[in-house]
Write an enzyme that holds these catalytic residues in place. Structure first.
Site, short mmCIF file in Angstrom:
data_model
loop_
_atom_site.label_atom_id
_atom_site.label_comp_id
_atom_site.label_asym_id
_atom_site.label_seq_id
_atom_site.Cartn_x
_atom_site.Cartn_y
_atom_site.Cartn_z
N LYS A 276 -18.88 -2.26 4.64
CA LYS A 276 -19.72 -2.54 5.70
C LYS A 276 -20.96 -2.56 5.82
O LYS A 276 -21.79 -2.91 4.62
CB LYS A 276 -20.11 -0.58 5.52
CG LYS A 276 -18.86 -0.15 6.91
CD LYS A 276 -19.38 1.11 7.03
CE LYS A 276 -18.05 2.39 7.97
NZ LYS A 276 -17.58 1.48 8.34
N ARG A 350 -8.17 7.67 8.54
CA ARG A 350 -6.50 7.70 9.03
C ARG A 350 -6.03 8.38 7.77
O ARG A 350 -4.78 9.25 8.17
CB ARG A 350 -5.53 6.71 9.78
CG ARG A 350 -5.98 5.59 9.54
CD ARG A 350 -6.20 4.03 9.91
NE ARG A 350 -7.52 3.60 10.73
CZ ARG A 350 -7.70 3.11 12.33
NH1 ARG A 350 -6.63 2.40 11.89
NH2 ARG A 350 -8.38 2.57 12.29
#
Ligand code: BES
Ligand code: MN
Ligand code: ZN
Length: 495
Positions: A276, A350
């Site tokens: 990130k 996910r």
């Protein structure tokens, strides 16, 4: 929280503050929303100034002598005809904010009287509004550590104009708010304190409180044996072991109805090798918000003695960066046997959810699966910080949650599982790819999860925009909100 009730103003004892509700009047006046003949003289002068109109959430403090309290707060509730639970929650949150700012911990509160709302709904909304903002997270501040005192939040409320049934409702609200605050503490806590191992300890702790809860922990070895290769892939870069934590609450052994709540428990999300950038990592201790909510719901279900069966399944690991980190472009296979090309290591949620959902569907005999996860930045862009994204393969379940979202104030908005976007998850190397590009990425994440639920009625709640907020909103304090607990408990109660 010490909650009690008295039937009338005359019965009240000393407190630091008396709260009196007002409806907005016609023209620029305000009318006392209960017992309008009391305090006529006492409040004549502040009301005569025209400073106070009874607008929603408006507060005027009047300092008095010779009363049971040194201060009276006039609280505006807006027009009586327009009253809703949401407006009451917002207005009463202002009272608590006032108390927090003045370190008032003990209040007398005259309940409003309202022909247009059931008294139980009214009491629930008033108490929720008061208690939901009654939270501070100061355990990491020197002063609080020294005083060895959690904080000076509101701790005693006398409801004036309430009887036993209303007091019971209020006490239930307080139990729920305690569960909400448990979630907030977990989410606000340091990532290096609230690790997968800490989540295990909390889940084991819940099982110690009642025989109705049983906690099972799959450690790394067991995860390898179960071939949960997606959860293990995300964990590769972390020096802390991953875990699948299964917390079963059996409140109705005669029924086979069984709700499974799957929570994303990424205790810190660096993004992995797709690191990130900039400040994108700053709030990522909150990436276990879904897992915390699941623990909060189980806690509340047990404390409230709900007659339902619910199992929490938490996929817990850090998404860290290391020489061993899983790599973009590599292919991993999880519990379901489907191979997944990792197209972005920052789409880790996910993956861990896929293993937890596939296992739940195959082994735990669910009537329905609800997963809750801080899954995509895209949902925050789409719905902001007040509304969570809902995706579902089941209209009845979706409609219930939408309705309960309005009732509890934990709003959800249904997003489409648009089949044509599934093409974007096709891979040249594997059965599927983990991401499908930026446009509609909250939808694509949900479509990815749907591949692992089979035919089970399923809801996916994306709480990336609502679980952790930069500024206080409505009756939520800033940072961890604990959203999902009241919504999901309301759903369980509806069965
Ligand atoms: N944990 C993040 C999502 C998130 C973002 C939560 C902001 C709270 C606030 C998640 O793991 C993530 O990184 N998602 C990516 C997915 C992308 C790589 C497809 C995102 O949303 O950018
Ligand atoms: Mn991520
Ligand atoms: Zn994440």
């Amino acid at each position: 929280m010490n909650l009690s009730a008295v039937s009338s103003l005359k019965m009240r004892k000393n407190a630091e503050l008396l709260v009196i509700p007002f409806w907005k009047g016609k023209k620029r006046s305000a009318e006392m929303a209960n017992d309008p003949n009391s305090f006529k003289e006492l409040l004549a002068s502040p009301l005569a100034t025209g400073d106070f109109h009874g607008n929603e959430g408006e507060l005027l403090i009047h300092y008095v002598s010779g009363q049971s309290e040194p201060r009276i707060a006039l609280l505006g509730l807006g027009l009586e005809e327009g009253i809703t639970s949401e407006k009451l929650r917002k207005a009463y949150a202002q009272v608590t904010k006032l108390c927090l700012s003045k370190e008032i911990v003990d209040i007398n509160l005259l309940l409003p009287q309202c022909k247009l709302m059931a008294k139980e709904d009214l009491v629930r909304a008033v108490v929720d509004g008061l208690l939901l903002v009654n939270y501070t997270f100061h355990t990491l501040k020197q002063a609080t550590r020294k005083a060895n005192d959690a904080s000076s939040t509101l701790n005693k409320i006398v409801l004036i104009g309430a009887g036993a049934p209303e007091l019971e409702i209020a006490k239930k609200c307080a139990i729920l708010c305690e569960s909400v605050n448990m979630v907030r503490d977990l989410v606000n806590g340091n990532a290096d304190d609230v690790t997968p191992q800490h989540l295990i300890a909390v889940a084991l702790g819940l099982a110690k409180t009642t025989k109705q809860i049983k906690t099972t922990v799959f450690d790394k070895k067991r995860l390898e044996k179960e071939k949960m290769g997606l959860l293990l892939a995300v964990n590769r870069g972390s020096h802390r072991d991953p875990a699948l934590i299964i917390v079963e609450y059996r409140g109705n052994s005669k029924s086979s109805d069984h709700t499974i709540l799957v929570g994303k428990g990424i205790t810190f999300d660096t993004g992995g090798l797709n690191l990130k950038a900039g400040t994108g990592m700053n709030d990522m201790k909150s990436d276990m918000g879904g897992a915390a909510t699941v623990l909060g719901v189980i806690h509340a279900a047990a404390e409230l003695g709900l007659k339902v069966n619910v199992t929490g399944v938490i996929a817990a690991t850090e998404n860290s960066i290391d020489a061993k980190s899983y790599k973009p472009g590599d292919v991993y296979t999880g519990y379901a046997g489907k191979s997944v090309e990792i197209s972005d290591t920052d789409a880790e949620g996910r993956l861990v959810l896929a293993d937890a959902i596939a296992y739940s569907a195959a082994k735990l005999k669910p009537s329905r699966i609800i997963d809750i996860a801080t899954l995509t930045g895209a949902i925050e862009v789409a719905l902001g910080n007040d509304i969570s994204g809902l995706f579902s393969n089941n209209d009845a379940l979706a409609d219930s949650l939408i309705r309960l979202g309005y009732e509890t104030g934990e709003k959800v908005w249904r997003m489409p599982l648009h089949e044509d976007y599934r093409d974007s998850l096709k891979s040249d190397f594997a059965d599927m790819k983990s991401t499908g590009g930026r446009p509609g990425s909250a939808i694509k994440a949900a479509l990815f999860l749907q591949d692992f639920v089979g035919q089970v009625p399923w809801v996916h709640l994306d709480i990336a925009g609502t679980a952790f907020i930069g500024e206080a909103r409505r009756y939520f304090p800033k940072h961890a909100t604990g959203v999902g607990v009241r919504l999901l408990v309301a759903l369980l109660e509806s069965f």
